[in-house]
Design a protein around this motif. Sequence first.
Motif, PDB file in Angstrom:
ATOM      1  N   UNK A 133       0.833  -1.205   0.000  1.00 16.76           N
ATOM      2  CA  UNK A 133       0.000   0.000   0.000  1.00 16.76           C
ATOM      3  C   UNK A 133       0.870   1.258   0.000  1.00 16.76           C
ATOM      4  N   UNK A 134       2.036   1.183   0.626  1.00 15.80           N
ATOM      5  CA  UNK A 134       2.944   2.333   0.612  1.00 15.80           C
ATOM      6  C   UNK A 134       3.463   2.590  -0.806  1.00 15.80           C
ATOM      7  N   UNK A 135       3.815   1.533  -1.518  1.00 17.39           N
ATOM      8  CA  UNK A 135       4.326   1.690  -2.887  1.00 17.39           C
ATOM      9  C   UNK A 135       3.255   2.282  -3.799  1.00 17.39           C
ATOM     10  N   UNK A 136       2.034   1.785  -3.676  1.00 16.79           N
ATOM     11  CA  UNK A 136       0.945   2.302  -4.502  1.00 16.79           C
ATOM     12  C   UNK A 136       0.690   3.767  -4.168  1.00 16.79           C
ATOM     13  N   UNK A 137       0.689   4.108  -2.876  1.00 16.63           N
ATOM     14  CA  UNK A 137       0.465   5.502  -2.479  1.00 16.63           C
ATOM     15  C   UNK A 137       1.567   6.417  -2.968  1.00 16.63           C
ATOM     16  N   UNK A 138       2.824   5.951  -2.882  1.00 18.24           N
ATOM     17  CA  UNK A 138       3.951   6.768  -3.343  1.00 18.24           C
ATOM     18  C   UNK A 138       3.853   6.982  -4.856  1.00 18.24           C
ATOM     19  N   UNK A 139       3.493   5.939  -5.585  1.00 22.13           N
ATOM     20  CA  UNK A 139       3.350   6.052  -7.036  1.00 22.13           C
ATOM     21  C   UNK A 139       2.199   6.988  -7.400  1.00 22.13           C
ATOM     22  N   UNK A 140       1.106   6.926  -6.655  1.00 19.84           N
ATOM     23  CA  UNK A 140      -0.009   7.856  -6.893  1.00 19.84           C
ATOM     24  C   UNK A 140       0.440   9.295  -6.677  1.00 19.84           C
ATOM     25  N   UNK A 141       1.237   9.517  -5.626  1.00 19.19           N
ATOM     26  CA  UNK A 141       1.737  10.868  -5.355  1.00 19.19           C
ATOM     27  C   UNK A 141       2.649  11.351  -6.474  1.00 19.19           C
ATOM     28  N   UNK A 142       3.476  10.447  -6.998  1.00 26.93           N
ATOM     29  CA  UNK A 142       4.360  10.819  -8.102  1.00 26.93           C
ATOM     30  C   UNK A 142       3.544  11.267  -9.313  1.00 26.93           C
ATOM     31  N   UNK A 143       2.460  10.529  -9.605  1.00 28.91           N
ATOM     32  CA  UNK A 143       1.600  10.891 -10.736  1.00 28.91           C
ATOM     33  C   UNK A 143       0.868  12.198 -10.481  1.00 28.91           C
ATOM     34  N   UNK A 144       0.403  12.406  -9.260  1.00 34.26           N
ATOM     35  CA  UNK A 144      -0.306  13.644  -8.916  1.00 34.26           C
ATOM     36  C   UNK A 144       0.608  14.851  -9.112  1.00 34.26           C
ATOM     37  N   UNK A 145       1.888  14.666  -8.798  1.00 36.18           N
ATOM     38  CA  UNK A 145       2.855  15.759  -8.938  1.00 36.18           C
ATOM     39  C   UNK A 145       3.398  15.876 -10.362  1.00 36.18           C
ATOM     40  N   UNK A 146       2.892  15.030 -11.267  1.00 34.39           N
ATOM     41  CA  UNK A 146       3.395  15.005 -12.648  1.00 34.39           C
ATOM     42  C   UNK A 146       4.899  14.757 -12.701  1.00 34.39           C
ATOM     43  N   UNK A 147       5.366  13.883 -11.814  1.00 36.02           N
ATOM     44  CA  UNK A 147       6.772  13.514 -11.760  1.00 36.02           C
ATOM     45  C   UNK A 147       7.042  12.411 -12.794  1.00 36.02           C
ATOM     46  N   UNK A 148       8.264  11.943 -12.847  1.00 39.52           N
ATOM     47  CA  UNK A 148       8.617  10.858 -13.775  1.00 39.52           C
ATOM     48  C   UNK A 148       9.092   9.615 -13.040  1.00 39.52           C
ATOM     49  N   UNK A 149       9.113   9.647 -11.714  1.00 41.33           N
ATOM     50  CA  UNK A 149       9.624   8.527 -10.934  1.00 41.33           C
ATOM     51  C   UNK A 149       8.541   7.483 -10.698  1.00 41.33           C
ATOM     52  N   UNK A 150       8.976   6.231 -10.637  1.00 41.75           N
ATOM     53  CA  UNK A 150       8.028   5.137 -10.425  1.00 41.75           C
ATOM     54  C   UNK A 150       8.383   4.404  -9.134  1.00 41.75           C
ATOM     55  N   UNK A 151       7.469   3.538  -8.688  1.00 42.68           N
ATOM     56  CA  UNK A 151       7.670   2.796  -7.445  1.00 42.68           C
ATOM     57  C   UNK A 151       7.584   1.301  -7.699  1.00 42.68           C
ATOM     58  N   UNK A 152       8.192   0.548  -6.798  1.00 47.26           N
ATOM     59  CA  UNK A 152       8.092  -0.916  -6.833  1.00 47.26           C
ATOM     60  C   UNK A 152       7.801  -1.413  -5.433  1.00 47.26           C
ATOM     61  N   UNK A 153       6.753  -2.213  -5.301  1.00 46.20           N
ATOM     62  CA  UNK A 153       6.407  -2.805  -4.020  1.00 46.20           C
ATOM     63  C   UNK A 153       6.829  -4.259  -3.998  1.00 46.20           C
ATOM     64  N   UNK A 154       7.204  -4.746  -2.830  1.00 47.36           N
ATOM     65  CA  UNK A 154       7.695  -6.118  -2.690  1.00 47.36           C
ATOM     66  C   UNK A 154       6.927  -6.844  -1.601  1.00 47.36           C
ATOM     67  N   UNK A 155       6.640  -8.116  -1.854  1.00 55.30           N
ATOM     68  CA  UNK A 155       5.924  -8.933  -0.885  1.00 55.30           C
ATOM     69  C   UNK A 155       6.312 -10.395  -1.090  1.00 55.30           C
ATOM     70  N   UNK A 156       6.258 -11.185  -0.035  1.00 55.61           N
ATOM     71  CA  UNK A 156       6.517 -12.608  -0.141  1.00 55.61           C
ATOM     72  C   UNK A 156       5.234 -13.378  -0.337  1.00 55.61           C
ATOM     73  N   UNK A 157       5.356 -14.646  -0.692  1.00 54.20           N
ATOM     74  CA  UNK A 157       4.151 -15.431  -0.953  1.00 54.20           C
ATOM     75  C   UNK A 157       3.248 -15.504   0.268  1.00 54.20           C
ATOM     76  N   UNK A 158       3.814 -15.652   1.458  1.00 54.06           N
ATOM     77  CA  UNK A 158       2.988 -15.768   2.652  1.00 54.06           C
ATOM     78  C   UNK A 158       2.203 -14.512   2.955  1.00 54.06           C
TER      79      UNK A 158
END
Length: 409
Positions: free
Chosen positions: A188-213
Amino acid sequence: MTSLAPLTLHVPEPAVRPGGIPSFDIEIPEAGSVRRPDVDVSPAEIRDLAYTIIRVLDGRGNAVGPWAGLLSDQELLEGLRHMMKLRAFDARMLVAQRQGKTSFYMQHLGEEAVSCAFRRALEPGDMNFPTYRQAGLLVAAGYPIVEMMNQIYSNENDPLHGRQLPVMYSSREYGFFSLSGNLATQYIQAVGWAMASAIKNDTRIAAGWIGDGSTAESDFHAALIFASTYKPPVILNIVNNQWAISTFQGMARGSSSTFAARGHGFGIPALRVDGNDYLAVHAVAKWAVERARRNLGPTLVEYVTYRAGAHSTSDDPSAYRPKTEFDAWPLGDPILRLKDHLIRRGAWSEERHRQGEAEILDEVIAAQKEAEAHGTLHSGPKPSARDMFEGVLAEMPPHLRRQRQEAGY
Protein backbone atom coordinates in the motif's frame (compact mmCIF):
# COMPACT_ATOMS: atom_id res chain seq x y z
CA MET A 1 -33.72 -36.60 7.27
CA THR A 2 -30.73 -37.57 5.14
CA SER A 3 -27.68 -38.52 7.18
CA LEU A 4 -24.63 -36.43 6.18
CA ALA A 5 -21.03 -36.87 7.08
CA PRO A 6 -19.57 -34.36 9.58
CA LEU A 7 -18.19 -31.16 8.10
CA THR A 8 -14.43 -30.89 7.76
CA LEU A 9 -11.91 -28.22 6.82
CA HIS A 10 -9.36 -28.54 4.05
CA VAL A 11 -5.88 -27.82 5.38
CA PRO A 12 -3.28 -27.69 2.58
CA GLU A 13 -0.14 -29.75 3.10
CA PRO A 14 3.23 -29.54 1.33
CA ALA A 15 4.10 -32.39 -0.99
CA VAL A 16 6.80 -33.69 1.35
CA ARG A 17 7.96 -33.28 4.92
CA PRO A 18 11.36 -33.86 6.62
CA GLY A 19 12.70 -37.30 5.85
CA GLY A 20 10.82 -37.55 2.56
CA ILE A 21 12.02 -37.26 -1.01
CA PRO A 22 11.89 -33.62 -2.19
CA SER A 23 9.19 -32.92 -4.78
CA PHE A 24 7.99 -29.79 -6.57
CA ASP A 25 4.71 -29.61 -8.43
CA ILE A 26 5.76 -26.90 -10.90
CA GLU A 27 5.12 -26.98 -14.62
CA ILE A 28 8.23 -25.50 -16.24
CA PRO A 29 8.07 -24.51 -19.92
CA GLU A 30 11.09 -24.64 -22.19
CA ALA A 31 13.37 -21.63 -22.05
CA GLY A 32 12.47 -19.08 -24.72
CA SER A 33 9.04 -20.56 -25.40
CA VAL A 34 6.94 -17.83 -23.74
CA ARG A 35 5.99 -14.92 -25.99
CA ARG A 36 6.96 -11.31 -25.29
CA PRO A 37 3.94 -9.03 -25.83
CA ASP A 38 4.04 -5.36 -26.76
CA VAL A 39 4.43 -3.18 -23.70
CA ASP A 40 1.07 -1.47 -24.27
CA VAL A 41 -0.88 -4.75 -24.44
CA SER A 42 -4.18 -4.93 -22.57
CA PRO A 43 -4.33 -7.14 -19.46
CA ALA A 44 -6.97 -9.35 -21.07
CA GLU A 45 -4.60 -10.25 -23.93
CA ILE A 46 -1.90 -11.69 -21.66
CA ARG A 47 -3.90 -13.68 -19.15
CA ASP A 48 -1.93 -16.76 -20.10
CA LEU A 49 1.32 -15.21 -18.86
CA ALA A 50 0.10 -15.53 -15.28
CA TYR A 51 0.04 -19.32 -15.60
CA THR A 52 3.39 -20.04 -17.26
CA ILE A 53 6.99 -19.10 -16.39
CA ILE A 54 9.07 -16.72 -18.52
CA ARG A 55 12.55 -18.18 -18.94
CA VAL A 56 15.62 -17.14 -20.96
CA LEU A 57 18.46 -19.45 -19.92
CA ASP A 58 18.21 -23.05 -21.06
CA GLY A 59 19.90 -26.07 -19.48
CA ARG A 60 23.06 -25.59 -21.56
CA GLY A 61 23.59 -21.97 -20.59
CA ASN A 62 22.22 -20.43 -23.78
CA ALA A 63 20.01 -17.32 -23.76
CA VAL A 64 17.05 -18.02 -26.05
CA GLY A 65 13.68 -16.61 -26.99
CA PRO A 66 12.05 -13.18 -27.31
CA TRP A 67 13.02 -12.01 -23.80
CA ALA A 68 16.77 -12.51 -24.45
CA GLY A 69 19.44 -10.17 -25.77
CA LEU A 70 18.87 -7.09 -23.62
CA LEU A 71 22.15 -7.15 -21.69
CA SER A 72 25.79 -6.88 -22.78
CA ASP A 73 28.61 -9.07 -21.51
CA GLN A 74 29.76 -6.26 -19.21
CA GLU A 75 26.29 -5.78 -17.75
CA LEU A 76 25.96 -9.50 -17.13
CA LEU A 77 29.38 -9.67 -15.47
CA GLU A 78 28.33 -6.82 -13.18
CA GLY A 79 25.16 -8.71 -12.36
CA LEU A 80 27.14 -11.85 -11.56
CA ARG A 81 29.42 -9.91 -9.23
CA HIS A 82 26.43 -8.31 -7.48
CA MET A 83 24.96 -11.72 -6.75
CA MET A 84 28.32 -13.13 -5.66
CA LYS A 85 28.87 -10.17 -3.35
CA LEU A 86 25.43 -10.56 -1.78
CA ARG A 87 26.06 -14.27 -1.17
CA ALA A 88 29.49 -13.62 0.37
CA PHE A 89 28.03 -10.82 2.49
CA ASP A 90 25.29 -13.18 3.69
CA ALA A 91 27.78 -15.86 4.67
CA ARG A 92 29.93 -13.45 6.72
CA MET A 93 26.95 -11.88 8.48
CA LEU A 94 25.44 -15.28 9.27
CA VAL A 95 28.67 -16.29 11.01
CA ALA A 96 28.81 -12.89 12.75
CA GLN A 97 25.37 -13.52 14.21
CA ARG A 98 26.40 -16.94 15.46
CA GLN A 99 29.40 -15.25 17.10
CA GLY A 100 27.10 -12.84 18.95
CA LYS A 101 28.17 -9.75 17.00
CA THR A 102 24.57 -9.03 16.02
CA SER A 103 21.26 -10.28 17.31
CA PHE A 104 19.62 -11.31 14.07
CA TYR A 105 20.20 -11.91 10.36
CA MET A 106 18.29 -13.03 7.27
CA GLN A 107 19.92 -14.61 4.22
CA HIS A 108 19.09 -14.33 0.50
CA LEU A 109 20.56 -17.71 -0.45
CA GLY A 110 19.01 -18.89 -3.72
CA GLU A 111 17.11 -15.63 -4.35
CA GLU A 112 19.93 -13.28 -5.32
CA ALA A 113 18.83 -12.82 -8.94
CA VAL A 114 15.42 -11.38 -8.05
CA SER A 115 16.52 -8.15 -6.39
CA CYS A 116 19.93 -7.77 -8.09
CA ALA A 117 18.50 -8.02 -11.62
CA PHE A 118 15.40 -5.96 -10.87
CA ARG A 119 17.41 -3.04 -9.53
CA ARG A 120 19.34 -2.70 -12.81
CA ALA A 121 16.07 -2.01 -14.62
CA LEU A 122 15.32 1.09 -12.52
CA GLU A 123 16.53 4.67 -12.77
CA PRO A 124 17.86 6.99 -10.04
CA GLY A 125 14.94 8.48 -8.15
CA ASP A 126 12.69 5.44 -8.44
CA MET A 127 11.66 4.03 -5.07
CA ASN A 128 11.54 0.46 -3.80
CA PHE A 129 9.37 -0.58 -0.87
CA PRO A 130 11.19 -3.79 0.07
CA THR A 131 10.84 -6.65 2.50
CA TYR A 132 13.78 -8.00 4.47
CA ARG A 133 15.08 -10.20 1.63
CA GLN A 134 15.82 -7.55 -1.01
CA ALA A 135 19.24 -6.30 0.08
CA GLY A 136 20.32 -7.00 -3.50
CA LEU A 137 18.54 -3.78 -4.42
CA LEU A 138 21.18 -1.92 -2.40
CA VAL A 139 24.13 -4.05 -3.50
CA ALA A 140 23.26 -3.68 -7.19
CA ALA A 141 22.81 0.07 -6.74
CA GLY A 142 26.32 0.46 -5.33
CA TYR A 143 25.36 1.13 -1.71
CA PRO A 144 28.46 0.60 0.49
CA ILE A 145 28.32 -2.80 2.18
CA VAL A 146 30.23 -1.39 5.15
CA GLU A 147 27.22 0.84 5.80
CA MET A 148 24.96 -2.22 5.71
CA MET A 149 27.24 -3.92 8.23
CA ASN A 150 27.25 -0.84 10.47
CA GLN A 151 23.47 -1.04 10.55
CA ILE A 152 23.51 -4.77 11.30
CA TYR A 153 25.94 -4.22 14.20
CA SER A 154 24.13 -1.08 15.48
CA ASN A 155 27.52 0.49 16.07
CA GLU A 156 28.58 4.13 16.33
CA ASN A 157 28.49 4.50 12.52
CA ASP A 158 25.06 2.91 12.09
CA PRO A 159 23.34 5.25 9.58
CA LEU A 160 20.06 4.60 11.41
CA HIS A 161 21.56 5.20 14.87
CA GLY A 162 20.38 1.90 16.33
CA ARG A 163 16.71 2.67 15.73
CA GLN A 164 16.03 -0.27 13.42
CA LEU A 165 16.38 -4.03 13.76
CA PRO A 166 19.36 -5.59 11.93
CA VAL A 167 18.88 -5.91 8.12
CA MET A 168 16.13 -3.29 8.13
CA TYR A 169 18.02 -0.79 6.03
CA SER A 170 16.92 2.61 4.78
CA SER A 171 18.34 4.87 2.07
CA ARG A 172 16.35 7.49 0.22
CA GLU A 173 19.38 8.28 -1.95
CA TYR A 174 19.50 4.67 -3.19
CA GLY A 175 15.74 4.29 -3.63
CA PHE A 176 15.28 1.98 -0.65
CA PHE A 177 12.33 3.00 1.53
CA SER A 178 12.71 2.39 5.28
CA LEU A 179 12.21 -1.31 5.76
CA SER A 180 9.44 -2.45 8.09
CA GLY A 181 8.98 -5.82 9.75
CA ASN A 182 5.23 -5.41 9.37
CA LEU A 183 4.91 -7.25 6.10
CA ALA A 184 2.46 -6.33 3.31
CA THR A 185 2.52 -2.66 4.32
CA GLN A 186 5.07 -2.22 1.53
CA TYR A 187 2.35 -2.76 -1.07
CA ILE A 188 0.00 0.00 0.00
CA GLN A 189 2.94 2.33 0.61
CA ALA A 190 4.33 1.69 -2.89
CA VAL A 191 0.94 2.30 -4.50
CA GLY A 192 0.46 5.50 -2.48
CA TRP A 193 3.95 6.77 -3.34
CA ALA A 194 3.35 6.05 -7.04
CA MET A 195 -0.01 7.86 -6.89
CA ALA A 196 1.74 10.87 -5.36
CA SER A 197 4.36 10.82 -8.10
CA ALA A 198 1.60 10.89 -10.74
CA ILE A 199 -0.31 13.64 -8.92
CA LYS A 200 2.85 15.76 -8.94
CA ASN A 201 3.39 15.00 -12.65
CA ASP A 202 6.77 13.51 -11.76
CA THR A 203 8.62 10.86 -13.78
CA ARG A 204 9.62 8.53 -10.93
CA ILE A 205 8.03 5.14 -10.43
CA ALA A 206 7.67 2.80 -7.45
CA ALA A 207 8.09 -0.92 -6.83
CA GLY A 208 6.41 -2.81 -4.02
CA TRP A 209 7.70 -6.12 -2.69
CA ILE A 210 5.92 -8.93 -0.88
CA GLY A 211 6.52 -12.61 -0.14
CA ASP A 212 4.15 -15.43 -0.95
CA GLY A 213 2.99 -15.77 2.65
CA SER A 214 2.15 -12.08 3.06
CA THR A 215 -0.19 -12.09 0.07
CA ALA A 216 -2.75 -13.40 2.57
CA GLU A 217 -2.67 -10.03 4.35
CA SER A 218 -5.46 -7.53 3.72
CA ASP A 219 -2.94 -4.83 2.70
CA PHE A 220 -2.11 -6.89 -0.38
CA HIS A 221 -5.71 -6.75 -1.62
CA ALA A 222 -6.18 -3.10 -0.65
CA ALA A 223 -3.12 -2.16 -2.69
CA LEU A 224 -4.44 -4.04 -5.74
CA ILE A 225 -7.77 -2.21 -5.50
CA PHE A 226 -6.11 1.21 -5.48
CA ALA A 227 -3.65 0.18 -8.21
CA SER A 228 -6.51 -1.09 -10.36
CA THR A 229 -8.62 2.00 -9.83
CA TYR A 230 -6.07 4.80 -10.20
CA LYS A 231 -3.48 3.00 -12.38
CA PRO A 232 -0.39 4.57 -10.77
CA PRO A 233 3.15 3.89 -12.07
CA VAL A 234 3.94 0.95 -9.80
CA ILE A 235 5.33 -2.58 -10.15
CA LEU A 236 3.93 -5.04 -7.64
CA ASN A 237 6.42 -7.84 -7.04
CA ILE A 238 5.57 -11.17 -5.40
CA VAL A 239 8.61 -13.25 -4.43
CA ASN A 240 7.30 -16.80 -4.30
CA ASN A 241 10.18 -18.60 -2.57
CA GLN A 242 7.95 -21.57 -1.67
CA TRP A 243 8.07 -21.04 2.11
CA ALA A 244 6.74 -18.38 4.48
CA ILE A 245 8.66 -19.05 7.69
CA SER A 246 7.44 -22.62 8.35
CA THR A 247 4.34 -22.76 6.13
CA PHE A 248 4.53 -23.68 2.46
CA GLN A 249 3.24 -21.31 -0.21
CA GLY A 250 0.02 -23.28 -0.72
CA MET A 251 -1.35 -21.90 2.57
CA ALA A 252 -1.36 -18.33 1.28
CA ARG A 253 -2.15 -19.24 -2.33
CA GLY A 254 -5.24 -21.22 -1.38
CA SER A 255 -7.12 -22.61 -4.36
CA SER A 256 -5.64 -20.06 -6.76
CA SER A 257 -3.42 -21.74 -9.35
CA THR A 258 -0.71 -19.03 -9.16
CA PHE A 259 -0.09 -15.84 -7.22
CA ALA A 260 0.17 -13.88 -10.47
CA ALA A 261 -3.36 -14.91 -11.39
CA ARG A 262 -4.67 -12.82 -8.53
CA GLY A 263 -4.03 -9.75 -10.65
CA HIS A 264 -6.74 -10.84 -13.08
CA GLY A 265 -9.58 -10.03 -10.72
CA PHE A 266 -8.33 -6.46 -10.57
CA GLY A 267 -7.66 -6.02 -14.28
CA ILE A 268 -3.92 -5.72 -13.68
CA PRO A 269 -1.51 -7.32 -16.19
CA ALA A 270 0.28 -10.20 -14.50
CA LEU A 271 3.32 -12.30 -15.39
CA ARG A 272 5.32 -15.14 -13.84
CA VAL A 273 9.07 -15.30 -14.28
CA ASP A 274 11.87 -17.71 -13.41
CA GLY A 275 13.30 -15.95 -10.37
CA ASN A 276 16.60 -17.85 -10.64
CA ASP A 277 17.22 -16.64 -14.19
CA TYR A 278 19.01 -13.26 -14.03
CA LEU A 279 18.30 -12.48 -17.68
CA ALA A 280 14.61 -13.31 -17.43
CA VAL A 281 14.13 -11.27 -14.25
CA HIS A 282 15.82 -8.26 -15.80
CA ALA A 283 13.85 -8.53 -19.05
CA VAL A 284 10.49 -8.75 -17.28
CA ALA A 285 11.48 -5.90 -14.96
CA LYS A 286 12.39 -3.70 -17.95
CA TRP A 287 9.02 -4.52 -19.56
CA ALA A 288 7.10 -3.59 -16.42
CA VAL A 289 9.22 -0.48 -15.83
CA GLU A 290 8.52 0.75 -19.36
CA ARG A 291 4.77 0.23 -18.84
CA ALA A 292 4.90 2.31 -15.67
CA ARG A 293 7.00 5.07 -17.18
CA ARG A 294 4.74 5.31 -20.22
CA ASN A 295 1.79 5.86 -17.87
CA LEU A 296 0.25 2.50 -18.75
CA GLY A 297 -0.41 1.60 -15.13
CA PRO A 298 0.63 -1.14 -12.72
CA THR A 299 2.06 -4.59 -13.41
CA LEU A 300 1.99 -7.61 -11.10
CA VAL A 301 5.01 -9.93 -11.31
CA GLU A 302 5.48 -13.27 -9.56
CA TYR A 303 9.06 -14.51 -9.22
CA VAL A 304 9.25 -18.29 -8.89
CA THR A 305 12.29 -19.00 -6.72
CA TYR A 306 13.34 -20.94 -3.63
CA ARG A 307 14.51 -19.94 -0.16
CA ALA A 308 17.54 -22.20 0.19
CA GLY A 309 18.47 -21.05 3.69
CA ALA A 310 16.55 -20.67 6.91
CA HIS A 311 13.88 -18.00 7.13
CA SER A 312 16.15 -16.20 9.59
CA THR A 313 18.76 -17.01 12.23
CA SER A 314 15.81 -17.76 14.53
CA ASP A 315 14.52 -20.54 12.26
CA ASP A 316 15.38 -24.22 11.79
CA PRO A 317 14.03 -25.32 8.37
CA SER A 318 14.93 -28.96 9.00
CA ALA A 319 11.84 -29.10 11.22
CA TYR A 320 9.44 -28.59 8.32
CA ARG A 321 11.16 -29.50 5.00
CA PRO A 322 13.73 -32.02 3.74
CA LYS A 323 17.35 -30.92 4.14
CA THR A 324 18.06 -31.80 0.49
CA GLU A 325 15.13 -29.86 -0.95
CA PHE A 326 17.25 -27.12 -2.52
CA ASP A 327 19.28 -29.75 -4.38
CA ALA A 328 16.04 -30.91 -6.00
CA TRP A 329 14.84 -27.40 -6.87
CA PRO A 330 14.23 -27.57 -10.64
CA LEU A 331 15.25 -23.97 -11.44
CA GLY A 332 18.76 -24.33 -10.07
CA ASP A 333 21.15 -21.82 -8.52
CA PRO A 334 20.99 -18.27 -9.98
CA ILE A 335 24.72 -17.64 -9.64
CA LEU A 336 25.75 -20.89 -11.25
CA ARG A 337 23.29 -20.42 -14.09
CA LEU A 338 24.58 -16.95 -14.96
CA LYS A 339 28.18 -18.11 -14.58
CA ASP A 340 27.56 -20.96 -17.02
CA HIS A 341 25.92 -18.57 -19.48
CA LEU A 342 28.87 -16.18 -19.40
CA ILE A 343 31.29 -19.05 -19.91
CA ARG A 344 29.17 -20.18 -22.86
CA ARG A 345 29.44 -16.67 -24.32
CA GLY A 346 33.21 -16.68 -23.89
CA ALA A 347 33.08 -13.76 -21.46
CA TRP A 348 34.04 -15.77 -18.34
CA SER A 349 35.81 -18.92 -17.23
CA GLU A 350 36.03 -21.24 -14.25
CA GLU A 351 39.43 -19.80 -13.35
CA ARG A 352 38.20 -16.21 -13.53
CA HIS A 353 35.17 -17.18 -11.47
CA ARG A 354 37.36 -18.57 -8.69
CA GLN A 355 39.47 -15.43 -8.86
CA GLY A 356 36.32 -13.30 -8.70
CA GLU A 357 35.08 -15.20 -5.65
CA ALA A 358 38.40 -14.56 -3.90
CA GLU A 359 38.39 -10.85 -4.79
CA ILE A 360 34.82 -10.40 -3.57
CA LEU A 361 35.50 -12.29 -0.36
CA ASP A 362 38.51 -10.03 0.30
CA GLU A 363 36.30 -6.98 -0.28
CA VAL A 364 33.61 -8.26 2.10
CA ILE A 365 36.16 -9.20 4.80
CA ALA A 366 37.78 -5.76 4.54
CA ALA A 367 34.37 -4.09 4.93
CA GLN A 368 33.60 -6.30 7.91
CA LYS A 369 36.87 -5.38 9.64
CA GLU A 370 36.15 -1.69 9.04
CA ALA A 371 32.63 -2.00 10.42
CA GLU A 372 33.70 -4.00 13.48
CA ALA A 373 36.32 -1.36 14.27
CA HIS A 374 33.34 0.89 15.03
CA GLY A 375 31.66 -1.63 17.30
CA THR A 376 29.38 -4.64 17.31
CA LEU A 377 26.37 -5.67 19.38
CA HIS A 378 28.41 -6.49 22.48
CA SER A 379 31.61 -4.50 22.04
CA GLY A 380 32.80 -1.09 20.99
CA PRO A 381 31.03 2.27 20.71
CA LYS A 382 27.27 2.48 20.28
CA PRO A 383 24.93 5.21 19.00
CA SER A 384 23.94 7.72 21.65
CA ALA A 385 20.69 7.11 23.53
CA ARG A 386 19.92 10.71 22.62
CA ASP A 387 19.22 9.51 19.08
CA MET A 388 16.01 7.78 20.14
CA PHE A 389 14.43 11.23 20.47
CA GLU A 390 15.63 12.48 17.09
CA GLY A 391 14.47 12.02 13.52
CA VAL A 392 10.85 11.15 14.27
CA LEU A 393 8.98 14.45 14.41
CA ALA A 394 9.72 17.65 12.50
CA GLU A 395 9.41 19.60 15.75
CA MET A 396 10.01 17.86 19.06
CA PRO A 397 7.02 18.33 21.40
CA PRO A 398 7.62 19.63 24.94
CA HIS A 399 6.99 16.29 26.66
CA LEU A 400 9.69 14.54 24.61
CA ARG A 401 12.10 17.41 25.22
CA ARG A 402 11.52 17.01 28.95
CA GLN A 403 12.08 13.25 28.74
CA ARG A 404 15.33 13.80 26.86
CA GLN A 405 16.51 16.23 29.51
CA GLU A 406 15.57 13.82 32.30
CA ALA A 407 17.64 11.15 30.55
CA GLY A 408 20.62 13.47 30.66
CA TYR A 409 20.57 14.58 27.02
